[in-house]
Write an enzyme that holds these catalytic residues in place. Structure first.
Site, short mmCIF file in Angstrom:
data_model
loop_
_atom_site.label_atom_id
_atom_site.label_comp_id
_atom_site.label_asym_id
_atom_site.label_seq_id
_atom_site.Cartn_x
_atom_site.Cartn_y
_atom_site.Cartn_z
N THR A 58 0.83 -1.21 0.00
CA THR A 58 0.00 0.00 0.00
C THR A 58 0.86 1.25 0.00
OG1 THR A 58 -1.76 -1.18 1.16
CG2 THR A 58 -1.80 1.22 1.29
N ASN B 190 -5.37 -8.98 -8.18
CA ASN B 190 -5.42 -9.79 -6.96
C ASN B 190 -6.72 -10.56 -6.81
OD1 ASN B 190 -5.94 -6.82 -6.70
ND2 ASN B 190 -6.87 -7.46 -4.78
N GLN C 210 1.16 -9.06 -6.49
CA GLN C 210 0.71 -10.45 -6.63
C GLN C 210 1.62 -11.30 -7.50
OE1 GLN C 210 -1.72 -12.04 -5.03
NE2 GLN C 210 -2.59 -10.29 -3.96
N SER D 46 5.33 -6.53 -1.98
CA SER D 46 4.94 -6.70 -0.59
C SER D 46 5.39 -8.08 -0.12
CB SER D 46 3.43 -6.58 -0.46
OG SER D 46 3.04 -6.83 0.86
N ALA D 47 6.13 -8.12 1.01
CA ALA D 47 6.73 -9.39 1.44
C ALA D 47 5.71 -10.44 1.88
CB ALA D 47 7.71 -9.11 2.58
N HIS D 48 4.59 -9.99 2.47
CA HIS D 48 3.68 -11.00 3.05
C HIS D 48 2.90 -11.77 1.99
CE1 HIS D 48 -0.47 -9.09 3.07
NE2 HIS D 48 0.25 -8.00 2.86
N THR E 265 12.88 4.87 11.09
CA THR E 265 13.85 3.81 11.40
C THR E 265 13.45 2.54 10.66
OG1 THR E 265 14.21 4.78 13.56
CG2 THR E 265 14.90 2.48 13.29
N CYS F 227 -9.28 -7.04 1.52
CA CYS F 227 -9.56 -5.70 2.00
C CYS F 227 -11.04 -5.38 1.92
CB CYS F 227 -8.81 -4.67 1.16
SG CYS F 227 -7.11 -5.11 0.92
N1 PLP Z 1 -1.61 -4.32 -4.30
C1 PLP Z 1 -2.15 -5.53 -4.49
C2 PLP Z 1 -2.36 -6.01 -5.91
C3 PLP Z 1 -2.50 -6.33 -3.42
O1 PLP Z 1 -3.04 -7.54 -3.63
C4 PLP Z 1 -2.29 -5.85 -2.10
C5 PLP Z 1 -2.72 -6.65 -0.93
O2 PLP Z 1 -3.73 -7.32 -0.95
C6 PLP Z 1 -1.70 -4.58 -1.94
C7 PLP Z 1 -1.39 -3.85 -3.06
C8 PLP Z 1 -1.44 -4.03 -0.58
O3 PLP Z 1 -0.29 -4.63 -0.01
P1 PLP Z 1 -0.04 -4.55 1.56
O4 PLP Z 1 -1.00 -5.46 2.23
O5 PLP Z 1 1.38 -5.00 1.73
O6 PLP Z 1 -0.21 -3.12 1.96
#
Ligand code: PLP
Length: 388
Positions: free
Chosen positions: A72, A151, A179, A199-201, A237, A325
């Site tokens: 994000t 996504n 993704q 995004s790492a997760h 930091t 989300c």
């Molecule tokens: N962009 C896409 C295509 C995503 O699927 C997501 C998370 O679902 C994000 C951005 C947001 O990433 P984060 O959860 O690391 O903020």
């Protein structure tokens, strides 16, 4: 009850190897990377080693990676950073109607700051037509932002083609690759992108850490104001354990990618075909081939996605009705509506996203359980009765 997790697009479990790599950075190597004494410098070194590994995953140079708090922030930084640094040249941005909220809502915010944003339409598979991008460009366009893969429906966009158009027109090009990074090959030069969000997760790394790739030479107005971290591009930091975890996840993803793509594609197709065979009035959403190897998104008529989701949960199976989300929202997914799916079908959609530890046995179990749940819900459904 055996639990089956099929929501890897929402988040992935953290790989045990990643956790192992992170642990010393909570305890032994805890220094602030900005501190000049050895405790700080050790942490700083770890960040720089991690930067090289993350850059390597996308074919970039280490100095082109800025760590952020996630996808994000990377999306916000890309759009706002370009907009505020280039607002004097022009105030027009092109994106698509199926972007993640992190891009769409940033676009909406920029509209309140005097920018105009074109949200391009998609075809029925969720594909952006590169010709539409070309036609939308004006002499005021400063940025094009099109996601690498969606996504919700998993469609993979023609980024390299759009990259050529952006380059010819000398317009910055951003892609949200949250993704795809770590799941399919991503190379910033082959894609022709100037900015790329990660995004790492989503790739078996920890939550709360991501990165924005910024092609060398591009100046963005910083999004976070404060200290001089990340060469003045992102204050605060650094999340050292997160950064180390992200880099370990990137390394593992690179090693396992080609085998995983093949394995997941097989399981994905087995699940799609099995559901189409076993449940009538069912369609696959998104492109049949140009799609993420782990994404299944189906519209199942005469039942609500939410009811299917809750019934699967009772059987220990975790799936989603759309993006994580918006799963607490009662509105139909903006993605499904944008690709022309009528609201009543959008309400009956399910997203099942497979991952590293998904087994064929788990797919077989879903193929046994979901048709049963649909039959039960349809037997009670006023939607089906009014159709008959
Ligand atoms: N962009 C896409 C295509 C995503 O699927 C997501 C998370 O679902 C994000 C951005 C947001 O990433 P984060 O959860 O690391 O903020």
């Amino acid at each position: 009850m055996r639990r089956i997790y099929l929501d890897h697009a929402a988040t992935t479990p953290t790989h045990p190897e990643v956790v192992k790599a992170m642990l010393p950075y909570f305890t032994d190597v805890f220094g602030n990377p900005s501190s000049i004494y050895f405790c700080g410098q050790e942490a700083k070194e770890a960040i720089e080693e991690a930067r090289v590994k993350v850059a390597d995953l996308i074919g970039a140079r280490d100095e082109e990676i800025v760590f952020t708090s996630g996808g994000t922030e990377a999306d916000n930084f890309a759009l706002e950073g370009v907009a505020f640094a280039n607002g004097k040249k022009g105030k027009h941005i092109i994106t698509s109607a199926i972007e993640h909220h992190a891009v769409i809502e940033t676009g909406r915010f920029l509209e309140t700051r005097g920018f105009s944003v074109t949200y391009l339409p998609l075809d029925g598979y969720g594909l952006v037509d590169p010709d539409d991008v070309r036609k939308a460009i004006t002499d005021k366009t400063i940025l094009i932002s099109i996601m690498h893969a969606n996504n919700e429906v998993g469609t993979i966009e023609p980024i390299a083609e759009i990259g050529k158009i952006a380059k010819e027109a000398e317009i910055y090009f951003h892609t949200d690759a949250v993704q795809t990074t770590g799941h399919t090959p991503v190379n910033v030069d082959e894609l022709g992108v100037d900015l790329l969000s990660m995004s790492a997760h989503k790739l078996y790394g920890p939550k709360g850490i991501g990165a924005l790739y910024i092609r060398k030479g591009i100046k963005l107005t910083p999004f976070m104001h404060g200290g001089e971290q990340e060469k003045g591009r992102r204050a605060s930091t650094e999340n050292v354990p997160g950064i180390v975890g992200f880099s370990r996840a990137a390394e593992l993803a690179q090693q396992e990618m080609s085998e995983e793509v093949e394995r997941l594609t097989y399981l994905r197709d087995k699940l799609v075909n099995g559901l189409l065979e076993r449940i009538d009035h069912t369609r696959l959403n998104g492109h049949p081939v140009k799609r993420l190897p782990n994404n299944v998104n189906m519209s199942i008529d005469f039942v609500e996605g939410e009811s299917m989701c809750l019934n699967l949960d009772l059987e220990g199976i975790c799936v989603s009705t759309g993006s994580a989300c918006s799963s607490s929202s009662t509105k139909p997914s903006h993605v499904l509506l944008a690709i022309g799916i009528p609201p009543e079908q959008a309400y009956g959609s399910l997203r099942l996203t497979l991952g590293k530890w998904t087994t064929e046995e788990e797919i077989d179990r879903v193929l046994e359980v979901l048709p049963r749940i649909v039959a039960k819900l349809r037997a009670m459904s006023p939607l089906l009765r009014s159709h008959k």
